[in-house]
Scaffold this motif. Structure first.
Motif, mmCIF file in Angstrom:
data_model
loop_
_atom_site.group_PDB
_atom_site.id
_atom_site.type_symbol
_atom_site.label_atom_id
_atom_site.label_comp_id
_atom_site.label_asym_id
_atom_site.label_seq_id
_atom_site.Cartn_x
_atom_site.Cartn_y
_atom_site.Cartn_z
ATOM 1 N N TYR A 1 -8.527 2.885 -2.747
ATOM 2 C CA TYR A 1 -7.440 2.158 -3.621
ATOM 3 C C TYR A 1 -6.551 1.857 -2.385
ATOM 4 C CZ TYR A 1 -4.348 0.516 -7.165
ATOM 5 O OH TYR A 1 -3.451 -0.454 -7.828
ATOM 6 N N MET A 2 -6.175 2.731 -1.334
ATOM 7 C CA MET A 2 -5.230 2.525 -0.459
ATOM 8 C C MET A 2 -5.465 1.404 0.471
ATOM 9 S SD MET A 2 -4.254 6.294 1.147
ATOM 10 C CE MET A 2 -5.868 6.835 1.817
ATOM 11 N N PHE A 3 -6.662 0.802 0.530
ATOM 12 C CA PHE A 3 -7.049 -0.296 1.338
ATOM 13 C C PHE A 3 -7.040 -1.583 0.317
ATOM 14 C CE2 PHE A 3 -8.955 3.456 2.932
ATOM 15 C CZ PHE A 3 -8.176 3.848 3.992
ATOM 16 N N GLN A 4 -6.706 -1.626 -0.800
ATOM 17 C CA GLN A 4 -6.822 -2.810 -1.730
ATOM 18 C C GLN A 4 -5.472 -3.454 -1.576
ATOM 19 O OE1 GLN A 4 -9.858 -3.402 -2.660
ATOM 20 N NE2 GLN A 4 -10.144 -1.356 -1.720
ATOM 21 N N GLU A 5 -5.326 -4.795 -1.744
ATOM 22 C CA GLU A 5 -4.161 -5.436 -1.680
ATOM 23 C C GLU A 5 -3.079 -5.047 -2.573
ATOM 24 O OE1 GLU A 5 -3.223 -7.378 0.978
ATOM 25 O OE2 GLU A 5 -5.036 -6.893 1.723
ATOM 26 N N TYR B 1 -5.450 15.185 0.235
ATOM 27 C CA TYR B 1 -4.908 13.882 0.289
ATOM 28 C C TYR B 1 -4.771 13.230 -0.910
ATOM 29 C CZ TYR B 1 -6.942 13.310 5.054
ATOM 30 O OH TYR B 1 -7.179 13.673 6.617
ATOM 31 N N VAL B 2 -3.699 12.611 -0.984
ATOM 32 C CA VAL B 2 -3.490 11.930 -2.518
ATOM 33 C C VAL B 2 -2.912 10.657 -2.026
ATOM 34 C CG1 VAL B 2 -2.505 13.883 -3.643
ATOM 35 C CG2 VAL B 2 -0.890 12.632 -2.178
ATOM 36 N N ILE B 3 -2.962 9.520 -2.911
ATOM 37 C CA ILE B 3 -2.576 8.321 -2.825
ATOM 38 C C ILE B 3 -1.376 7.905 -3.409
ATOM 39 C CG2 ILE B 3 -5.236 7.583 -2.612
ATOM 40 C CD1 ILE B 3 -4.742 6.587 -5.386
ATOM 41 N N GLU B 4 -0.840 8.822 -4.136
ATOM 42 C CA GLU B 4 0.373 8.550 -4.879
ATOM 43 C C GLU B 4 1.134 9.840 -4.796
ATOM 44 O OE1 GLU B 4 0.969 6.721 -8.565
ATOM 45 O OE2 GLU B 4 -0.346 5.214 -7.792
ATOM 46 N N PRO B 5 2.602 9.947 -4.437
ATOM 47 C CA PRO B 5 3.093 11.263 -4.457
ATOM 48 C C PRO B 5 3.186 11.960 -5.936
ATOM 49 C CG PRO B 5 4.378 9.627 -3.248
ATOM 50 C CD PRO B 5 3.370 9.130 -3.949
ATOM 51 N N GLN B 6 3.116 11.526 -7.035
ATOM 52 C CA GLN B 6 3.118 11.925 -8.449
ATOM 53 C C GLN B 6 1.995 12.743 -8.462
ATOM 54 O OE1 GLN B 6 1.577 10.436 -11.780
ATOM 55 N NE2 GLN B 6 1.548 8.265 -11.251
ATOM 56 N N GLU C 1 -11.702 5.486 7.564
ATOM 57 C CA GLU C 1 -12.198 4.493 8.254
ATOM 58 C C GLU C 1 -13.337 3.950 7.439
ATOM 59 O OE1 GLU C 1 -12.367 0.680 10.619
ATOM 60 O OE2 GLU C 1 -10.747 1.877 9.656
ATOM 61 N N LYS C 2 -14.378 4.928 7.167
ATOM 62 C CA LYS C 2 -15.625 4.610 6.680
ATOM 63 C C LYS C 2 -15.495 4.132 5.168
ATOM 64 C CE LYS C 2 -20.240 6.603 5.319
ATOM 65 N NZ LYS C 2 -20.961 7.872 5.502
ATOM 66 N N ILE C 3 -14.500 4.954 4.657
ATOM 67 C CA ILE C 3 -14.185 4.306 3.414
ATOM 68 C C ILE C 3 -13.636 3.131 3.076
ATOM 69 C CG2 ILE C 3 -12.641 5.012 1.320
ATOM 70 C CD1 ILE C 3 -13.067 7.994 1.850
ATOM 71 N N ASP D 1 -1.224 -1.539 -15.222
ATOM 72 C CA ASP D 1 -0.548 -2.150 -14.242
ATOM 73 C C ASP D 1 -1.048 -1.024 -13.042
ATOM 74 O OD1 ASP D 1 1.655 -3.300 -12.711
ATOM 75 O OD2 ASP D 1 2.612 -1.020 -12.735
ATOM 76 N N ASN D 2 -1.290 -0.002 -13.245
ATOM 77 C CA ASN D 2 -1.747 1.164 -12.201
ATOM 78 C C ASN D 2 -2.710 1.931 -12.706
ATOM 79 O OD1 ASN D 2 -2.039 3.069 -10.233
ATOM 80 N ND2 ASN D 2 0.294 3.860 -10.487
ATOM 81 N N PRO D 3 -4.025 1.785 -12.322
ATOM 82 C CA PRO D 3 -5.082 2.688 -12.880
ATOM 83 C C PRO D 3 -5.083 4.029 -12.584
ATOM 84 C CG PRO D 3 -5.737 1.149 -11.185
ATOM 85 C CD PRO D 3 -4.587 0.675 -11.475
ATOM 86 N N PHE D 4 -4.295 4.418 -11.858
ATOM 87 C CA PHE D 4 -4.256 5.782 -11.203
ATOM 88 C C PHE D 4 -2.826 6.369 -11.606
ATOM 89 C CE2 PHE D 4 -7.368 3.527 -8.437
ATOM 90 C CZ PHE D 4 -8.583 4.168 -8.827
ATOM 91 N N ASN D 5 -2.381 6.016 -12.549
ATOM 92 C CA ASN D 5 -1.104 6.642 -13.182
ATOM 93 C C ASN D 5 -1.490 7.984 -13.884
ATOM 94 O OD1 ASN D 5 1.197 7.425 -14.517
ATOM 95 N ND2 ASN D 5 2.170 5.527 -14.569
ATOM 96 N N LEU D 6 -1.795 9.045 -13.150
ATOM 97 C CA LEU D 6 -2.186 10.341 -13.694
ATOM 98 C C LEU D 6 -1.366 10.836 -14.881
ATOM 99 C CD1 LEU D 6 -4.116 12.007 -10.728
ATOM 100 C CD2 LEU D 6 -4.860 10.124 -12.158
#
Length: 234
Positions: free
Chosen positions: A74-78, A171-176, A33-35, A119-124
Motif C-alpha cells: 500500500y505504501m507504493f500506491q498513489e 514494519y508498519v505503514i501507519e503510526p497508529q 523493492e520486490k514488493i 476512505d482508508n482500508p487500513f484504519n485498524l
C-alpha cells in the motif's frame, strides 16, 4: 472488564491455532523493492488492484503471503498517505464502557467505521470498533469476516520481524498501527521514544500495569514514501 477483551482473546487464539503460536509465525524482513515491483506489475499474482479486490470481498480466502503484499504494498500506491486526517474518526471511549452498547450506538459506530474504512482500508482502529459493534448487533458472520481481515493484517506486521531490536523491528505503514498491534497483544503503551529518524521504540505495560520492556518499529520506508509525495514537508 473491557469490551474489547473478547476481540483480543479471539486474535490471540487465532494466532495460536492458525500460525502455531505467535512465536512460531515465520518472521522475514520484507524486500520492499520486490514488493513495489510485484504490486505494480499487471502480470504478477500480487498486482495491487487485484489484491485490493480480493481483500474487499466478504470472504476469508486470502492468506498471509498476499496479506504481506497487500499491507506493505500500500505504501507504493498513489493514494497512500500515512498521516491522512479523517473527519469521520469518532471517539474510542464509546467502546471502553463496561456495559453493552445500545442499538443506536452500534448503528452509529458501524456507520462511522464503514465510512472511515472506505476512505482508508487500513484504519485498524476503526476496524476494531466495527467488529465489536457488529457482534453486539448479532451480525456474527460479517463480524467474523472483518475479524479475519484484522487478524491477518496484524499477522502481516508481526511477520516482518520480532520487534526485539532495530535489525528485527516491525514494519508498519501507519503510526497508529503500532498502538493497535500492542493493544491487541494486551499491552498498554508506557512511553514512546523517538531516538532515530527511521525507528521508534515503544515501552509497554501488561494488563496488571507491570513494565514489560518494549518493541522496535521501522518507520523509515513510511517516511520515505511520505516525503517523496510531500517534499514540501521536509
Amino acid at each position: 472488564m473491557r469490551i474489547i477483551f473478547g476481540i483480543i482473546l479471539t486474535i490471540l487464539t487465532f494466532l495460536t491455532s492458525q500460525a502455531q503460536g505467535i512465536n512460531k509465525l515465520k518472521r522475514e524482513k520484507p524486500d520492499l523493492e520486490k514488493i513495489r515491483l510485484e504490486t505494480l506489475d499487471k502480470r504478477s499474482p500480487y498486482y495491487y488492484p487485484r489484491l485490493m479486490q480480493e481483500f474487499q470481498r466478504n470472504d476469508t480466502l486470502m492468506k498471509i503471503d498476499k496479506y504481506r503484499y497487500l499491507y506493505l504494498g500500500y505504501m507504493f500506491q498513489e493514494d497512500y498517505n500515512p498521516y491522512r486526517s479523517s473527519a469521520r474518526d469518532i471517539k474510542y471511549n464509546i467502546l471502553d464502557r463496561s456495559r453493552k452498547l445500545t442499538r443506536q450506538e452500534c448503528d452509529s459506530v458501524i456507520s462511522y467505521a464503514e465510512k472511515a474504512l472506505d476512505d482508508n482500508p487500513f484504519n485498524l482502529g476503526e476496524m476494531v470498533m466495527l467488529i465489536n459493534a457488529l457482534r453486539e448487533k448479532g451480525k456474527t458472520n460479517l463480524a467474523n469476516v472483518w475479524q479475519y481481515k484484522l487478524n491477518y493484517l496484524l499477522m502481516a506486521i508481526v511477520s516482518t520481524g520480532t520487534g526485539e531490536d532495530e535489525e528485527n523491528a516491525w514494519y508498519v505503514i501507519e503510526p497508529q498501527h503500532e498502538y493497535v498491534l500492542l493493544n491487541m497483544m494486551d499491552y498498554s503503551v508506557a512511553d514512546h521514544v523517538f531516538y532515530d529518524p527511521s525507528y521508534e521504540y515503544i515501552t509497554v505495560k501488561d494488563s496488571n500495569g507491570k513494565p514489560r520492556g518494549g518493541f522496535y518499529f521501522n518507520i523509515g520506508p513510511l517516511l520515505k514514501e511520505y516525503y517523496r509525495k510531500h517534499p514540501d514537508e521536509l
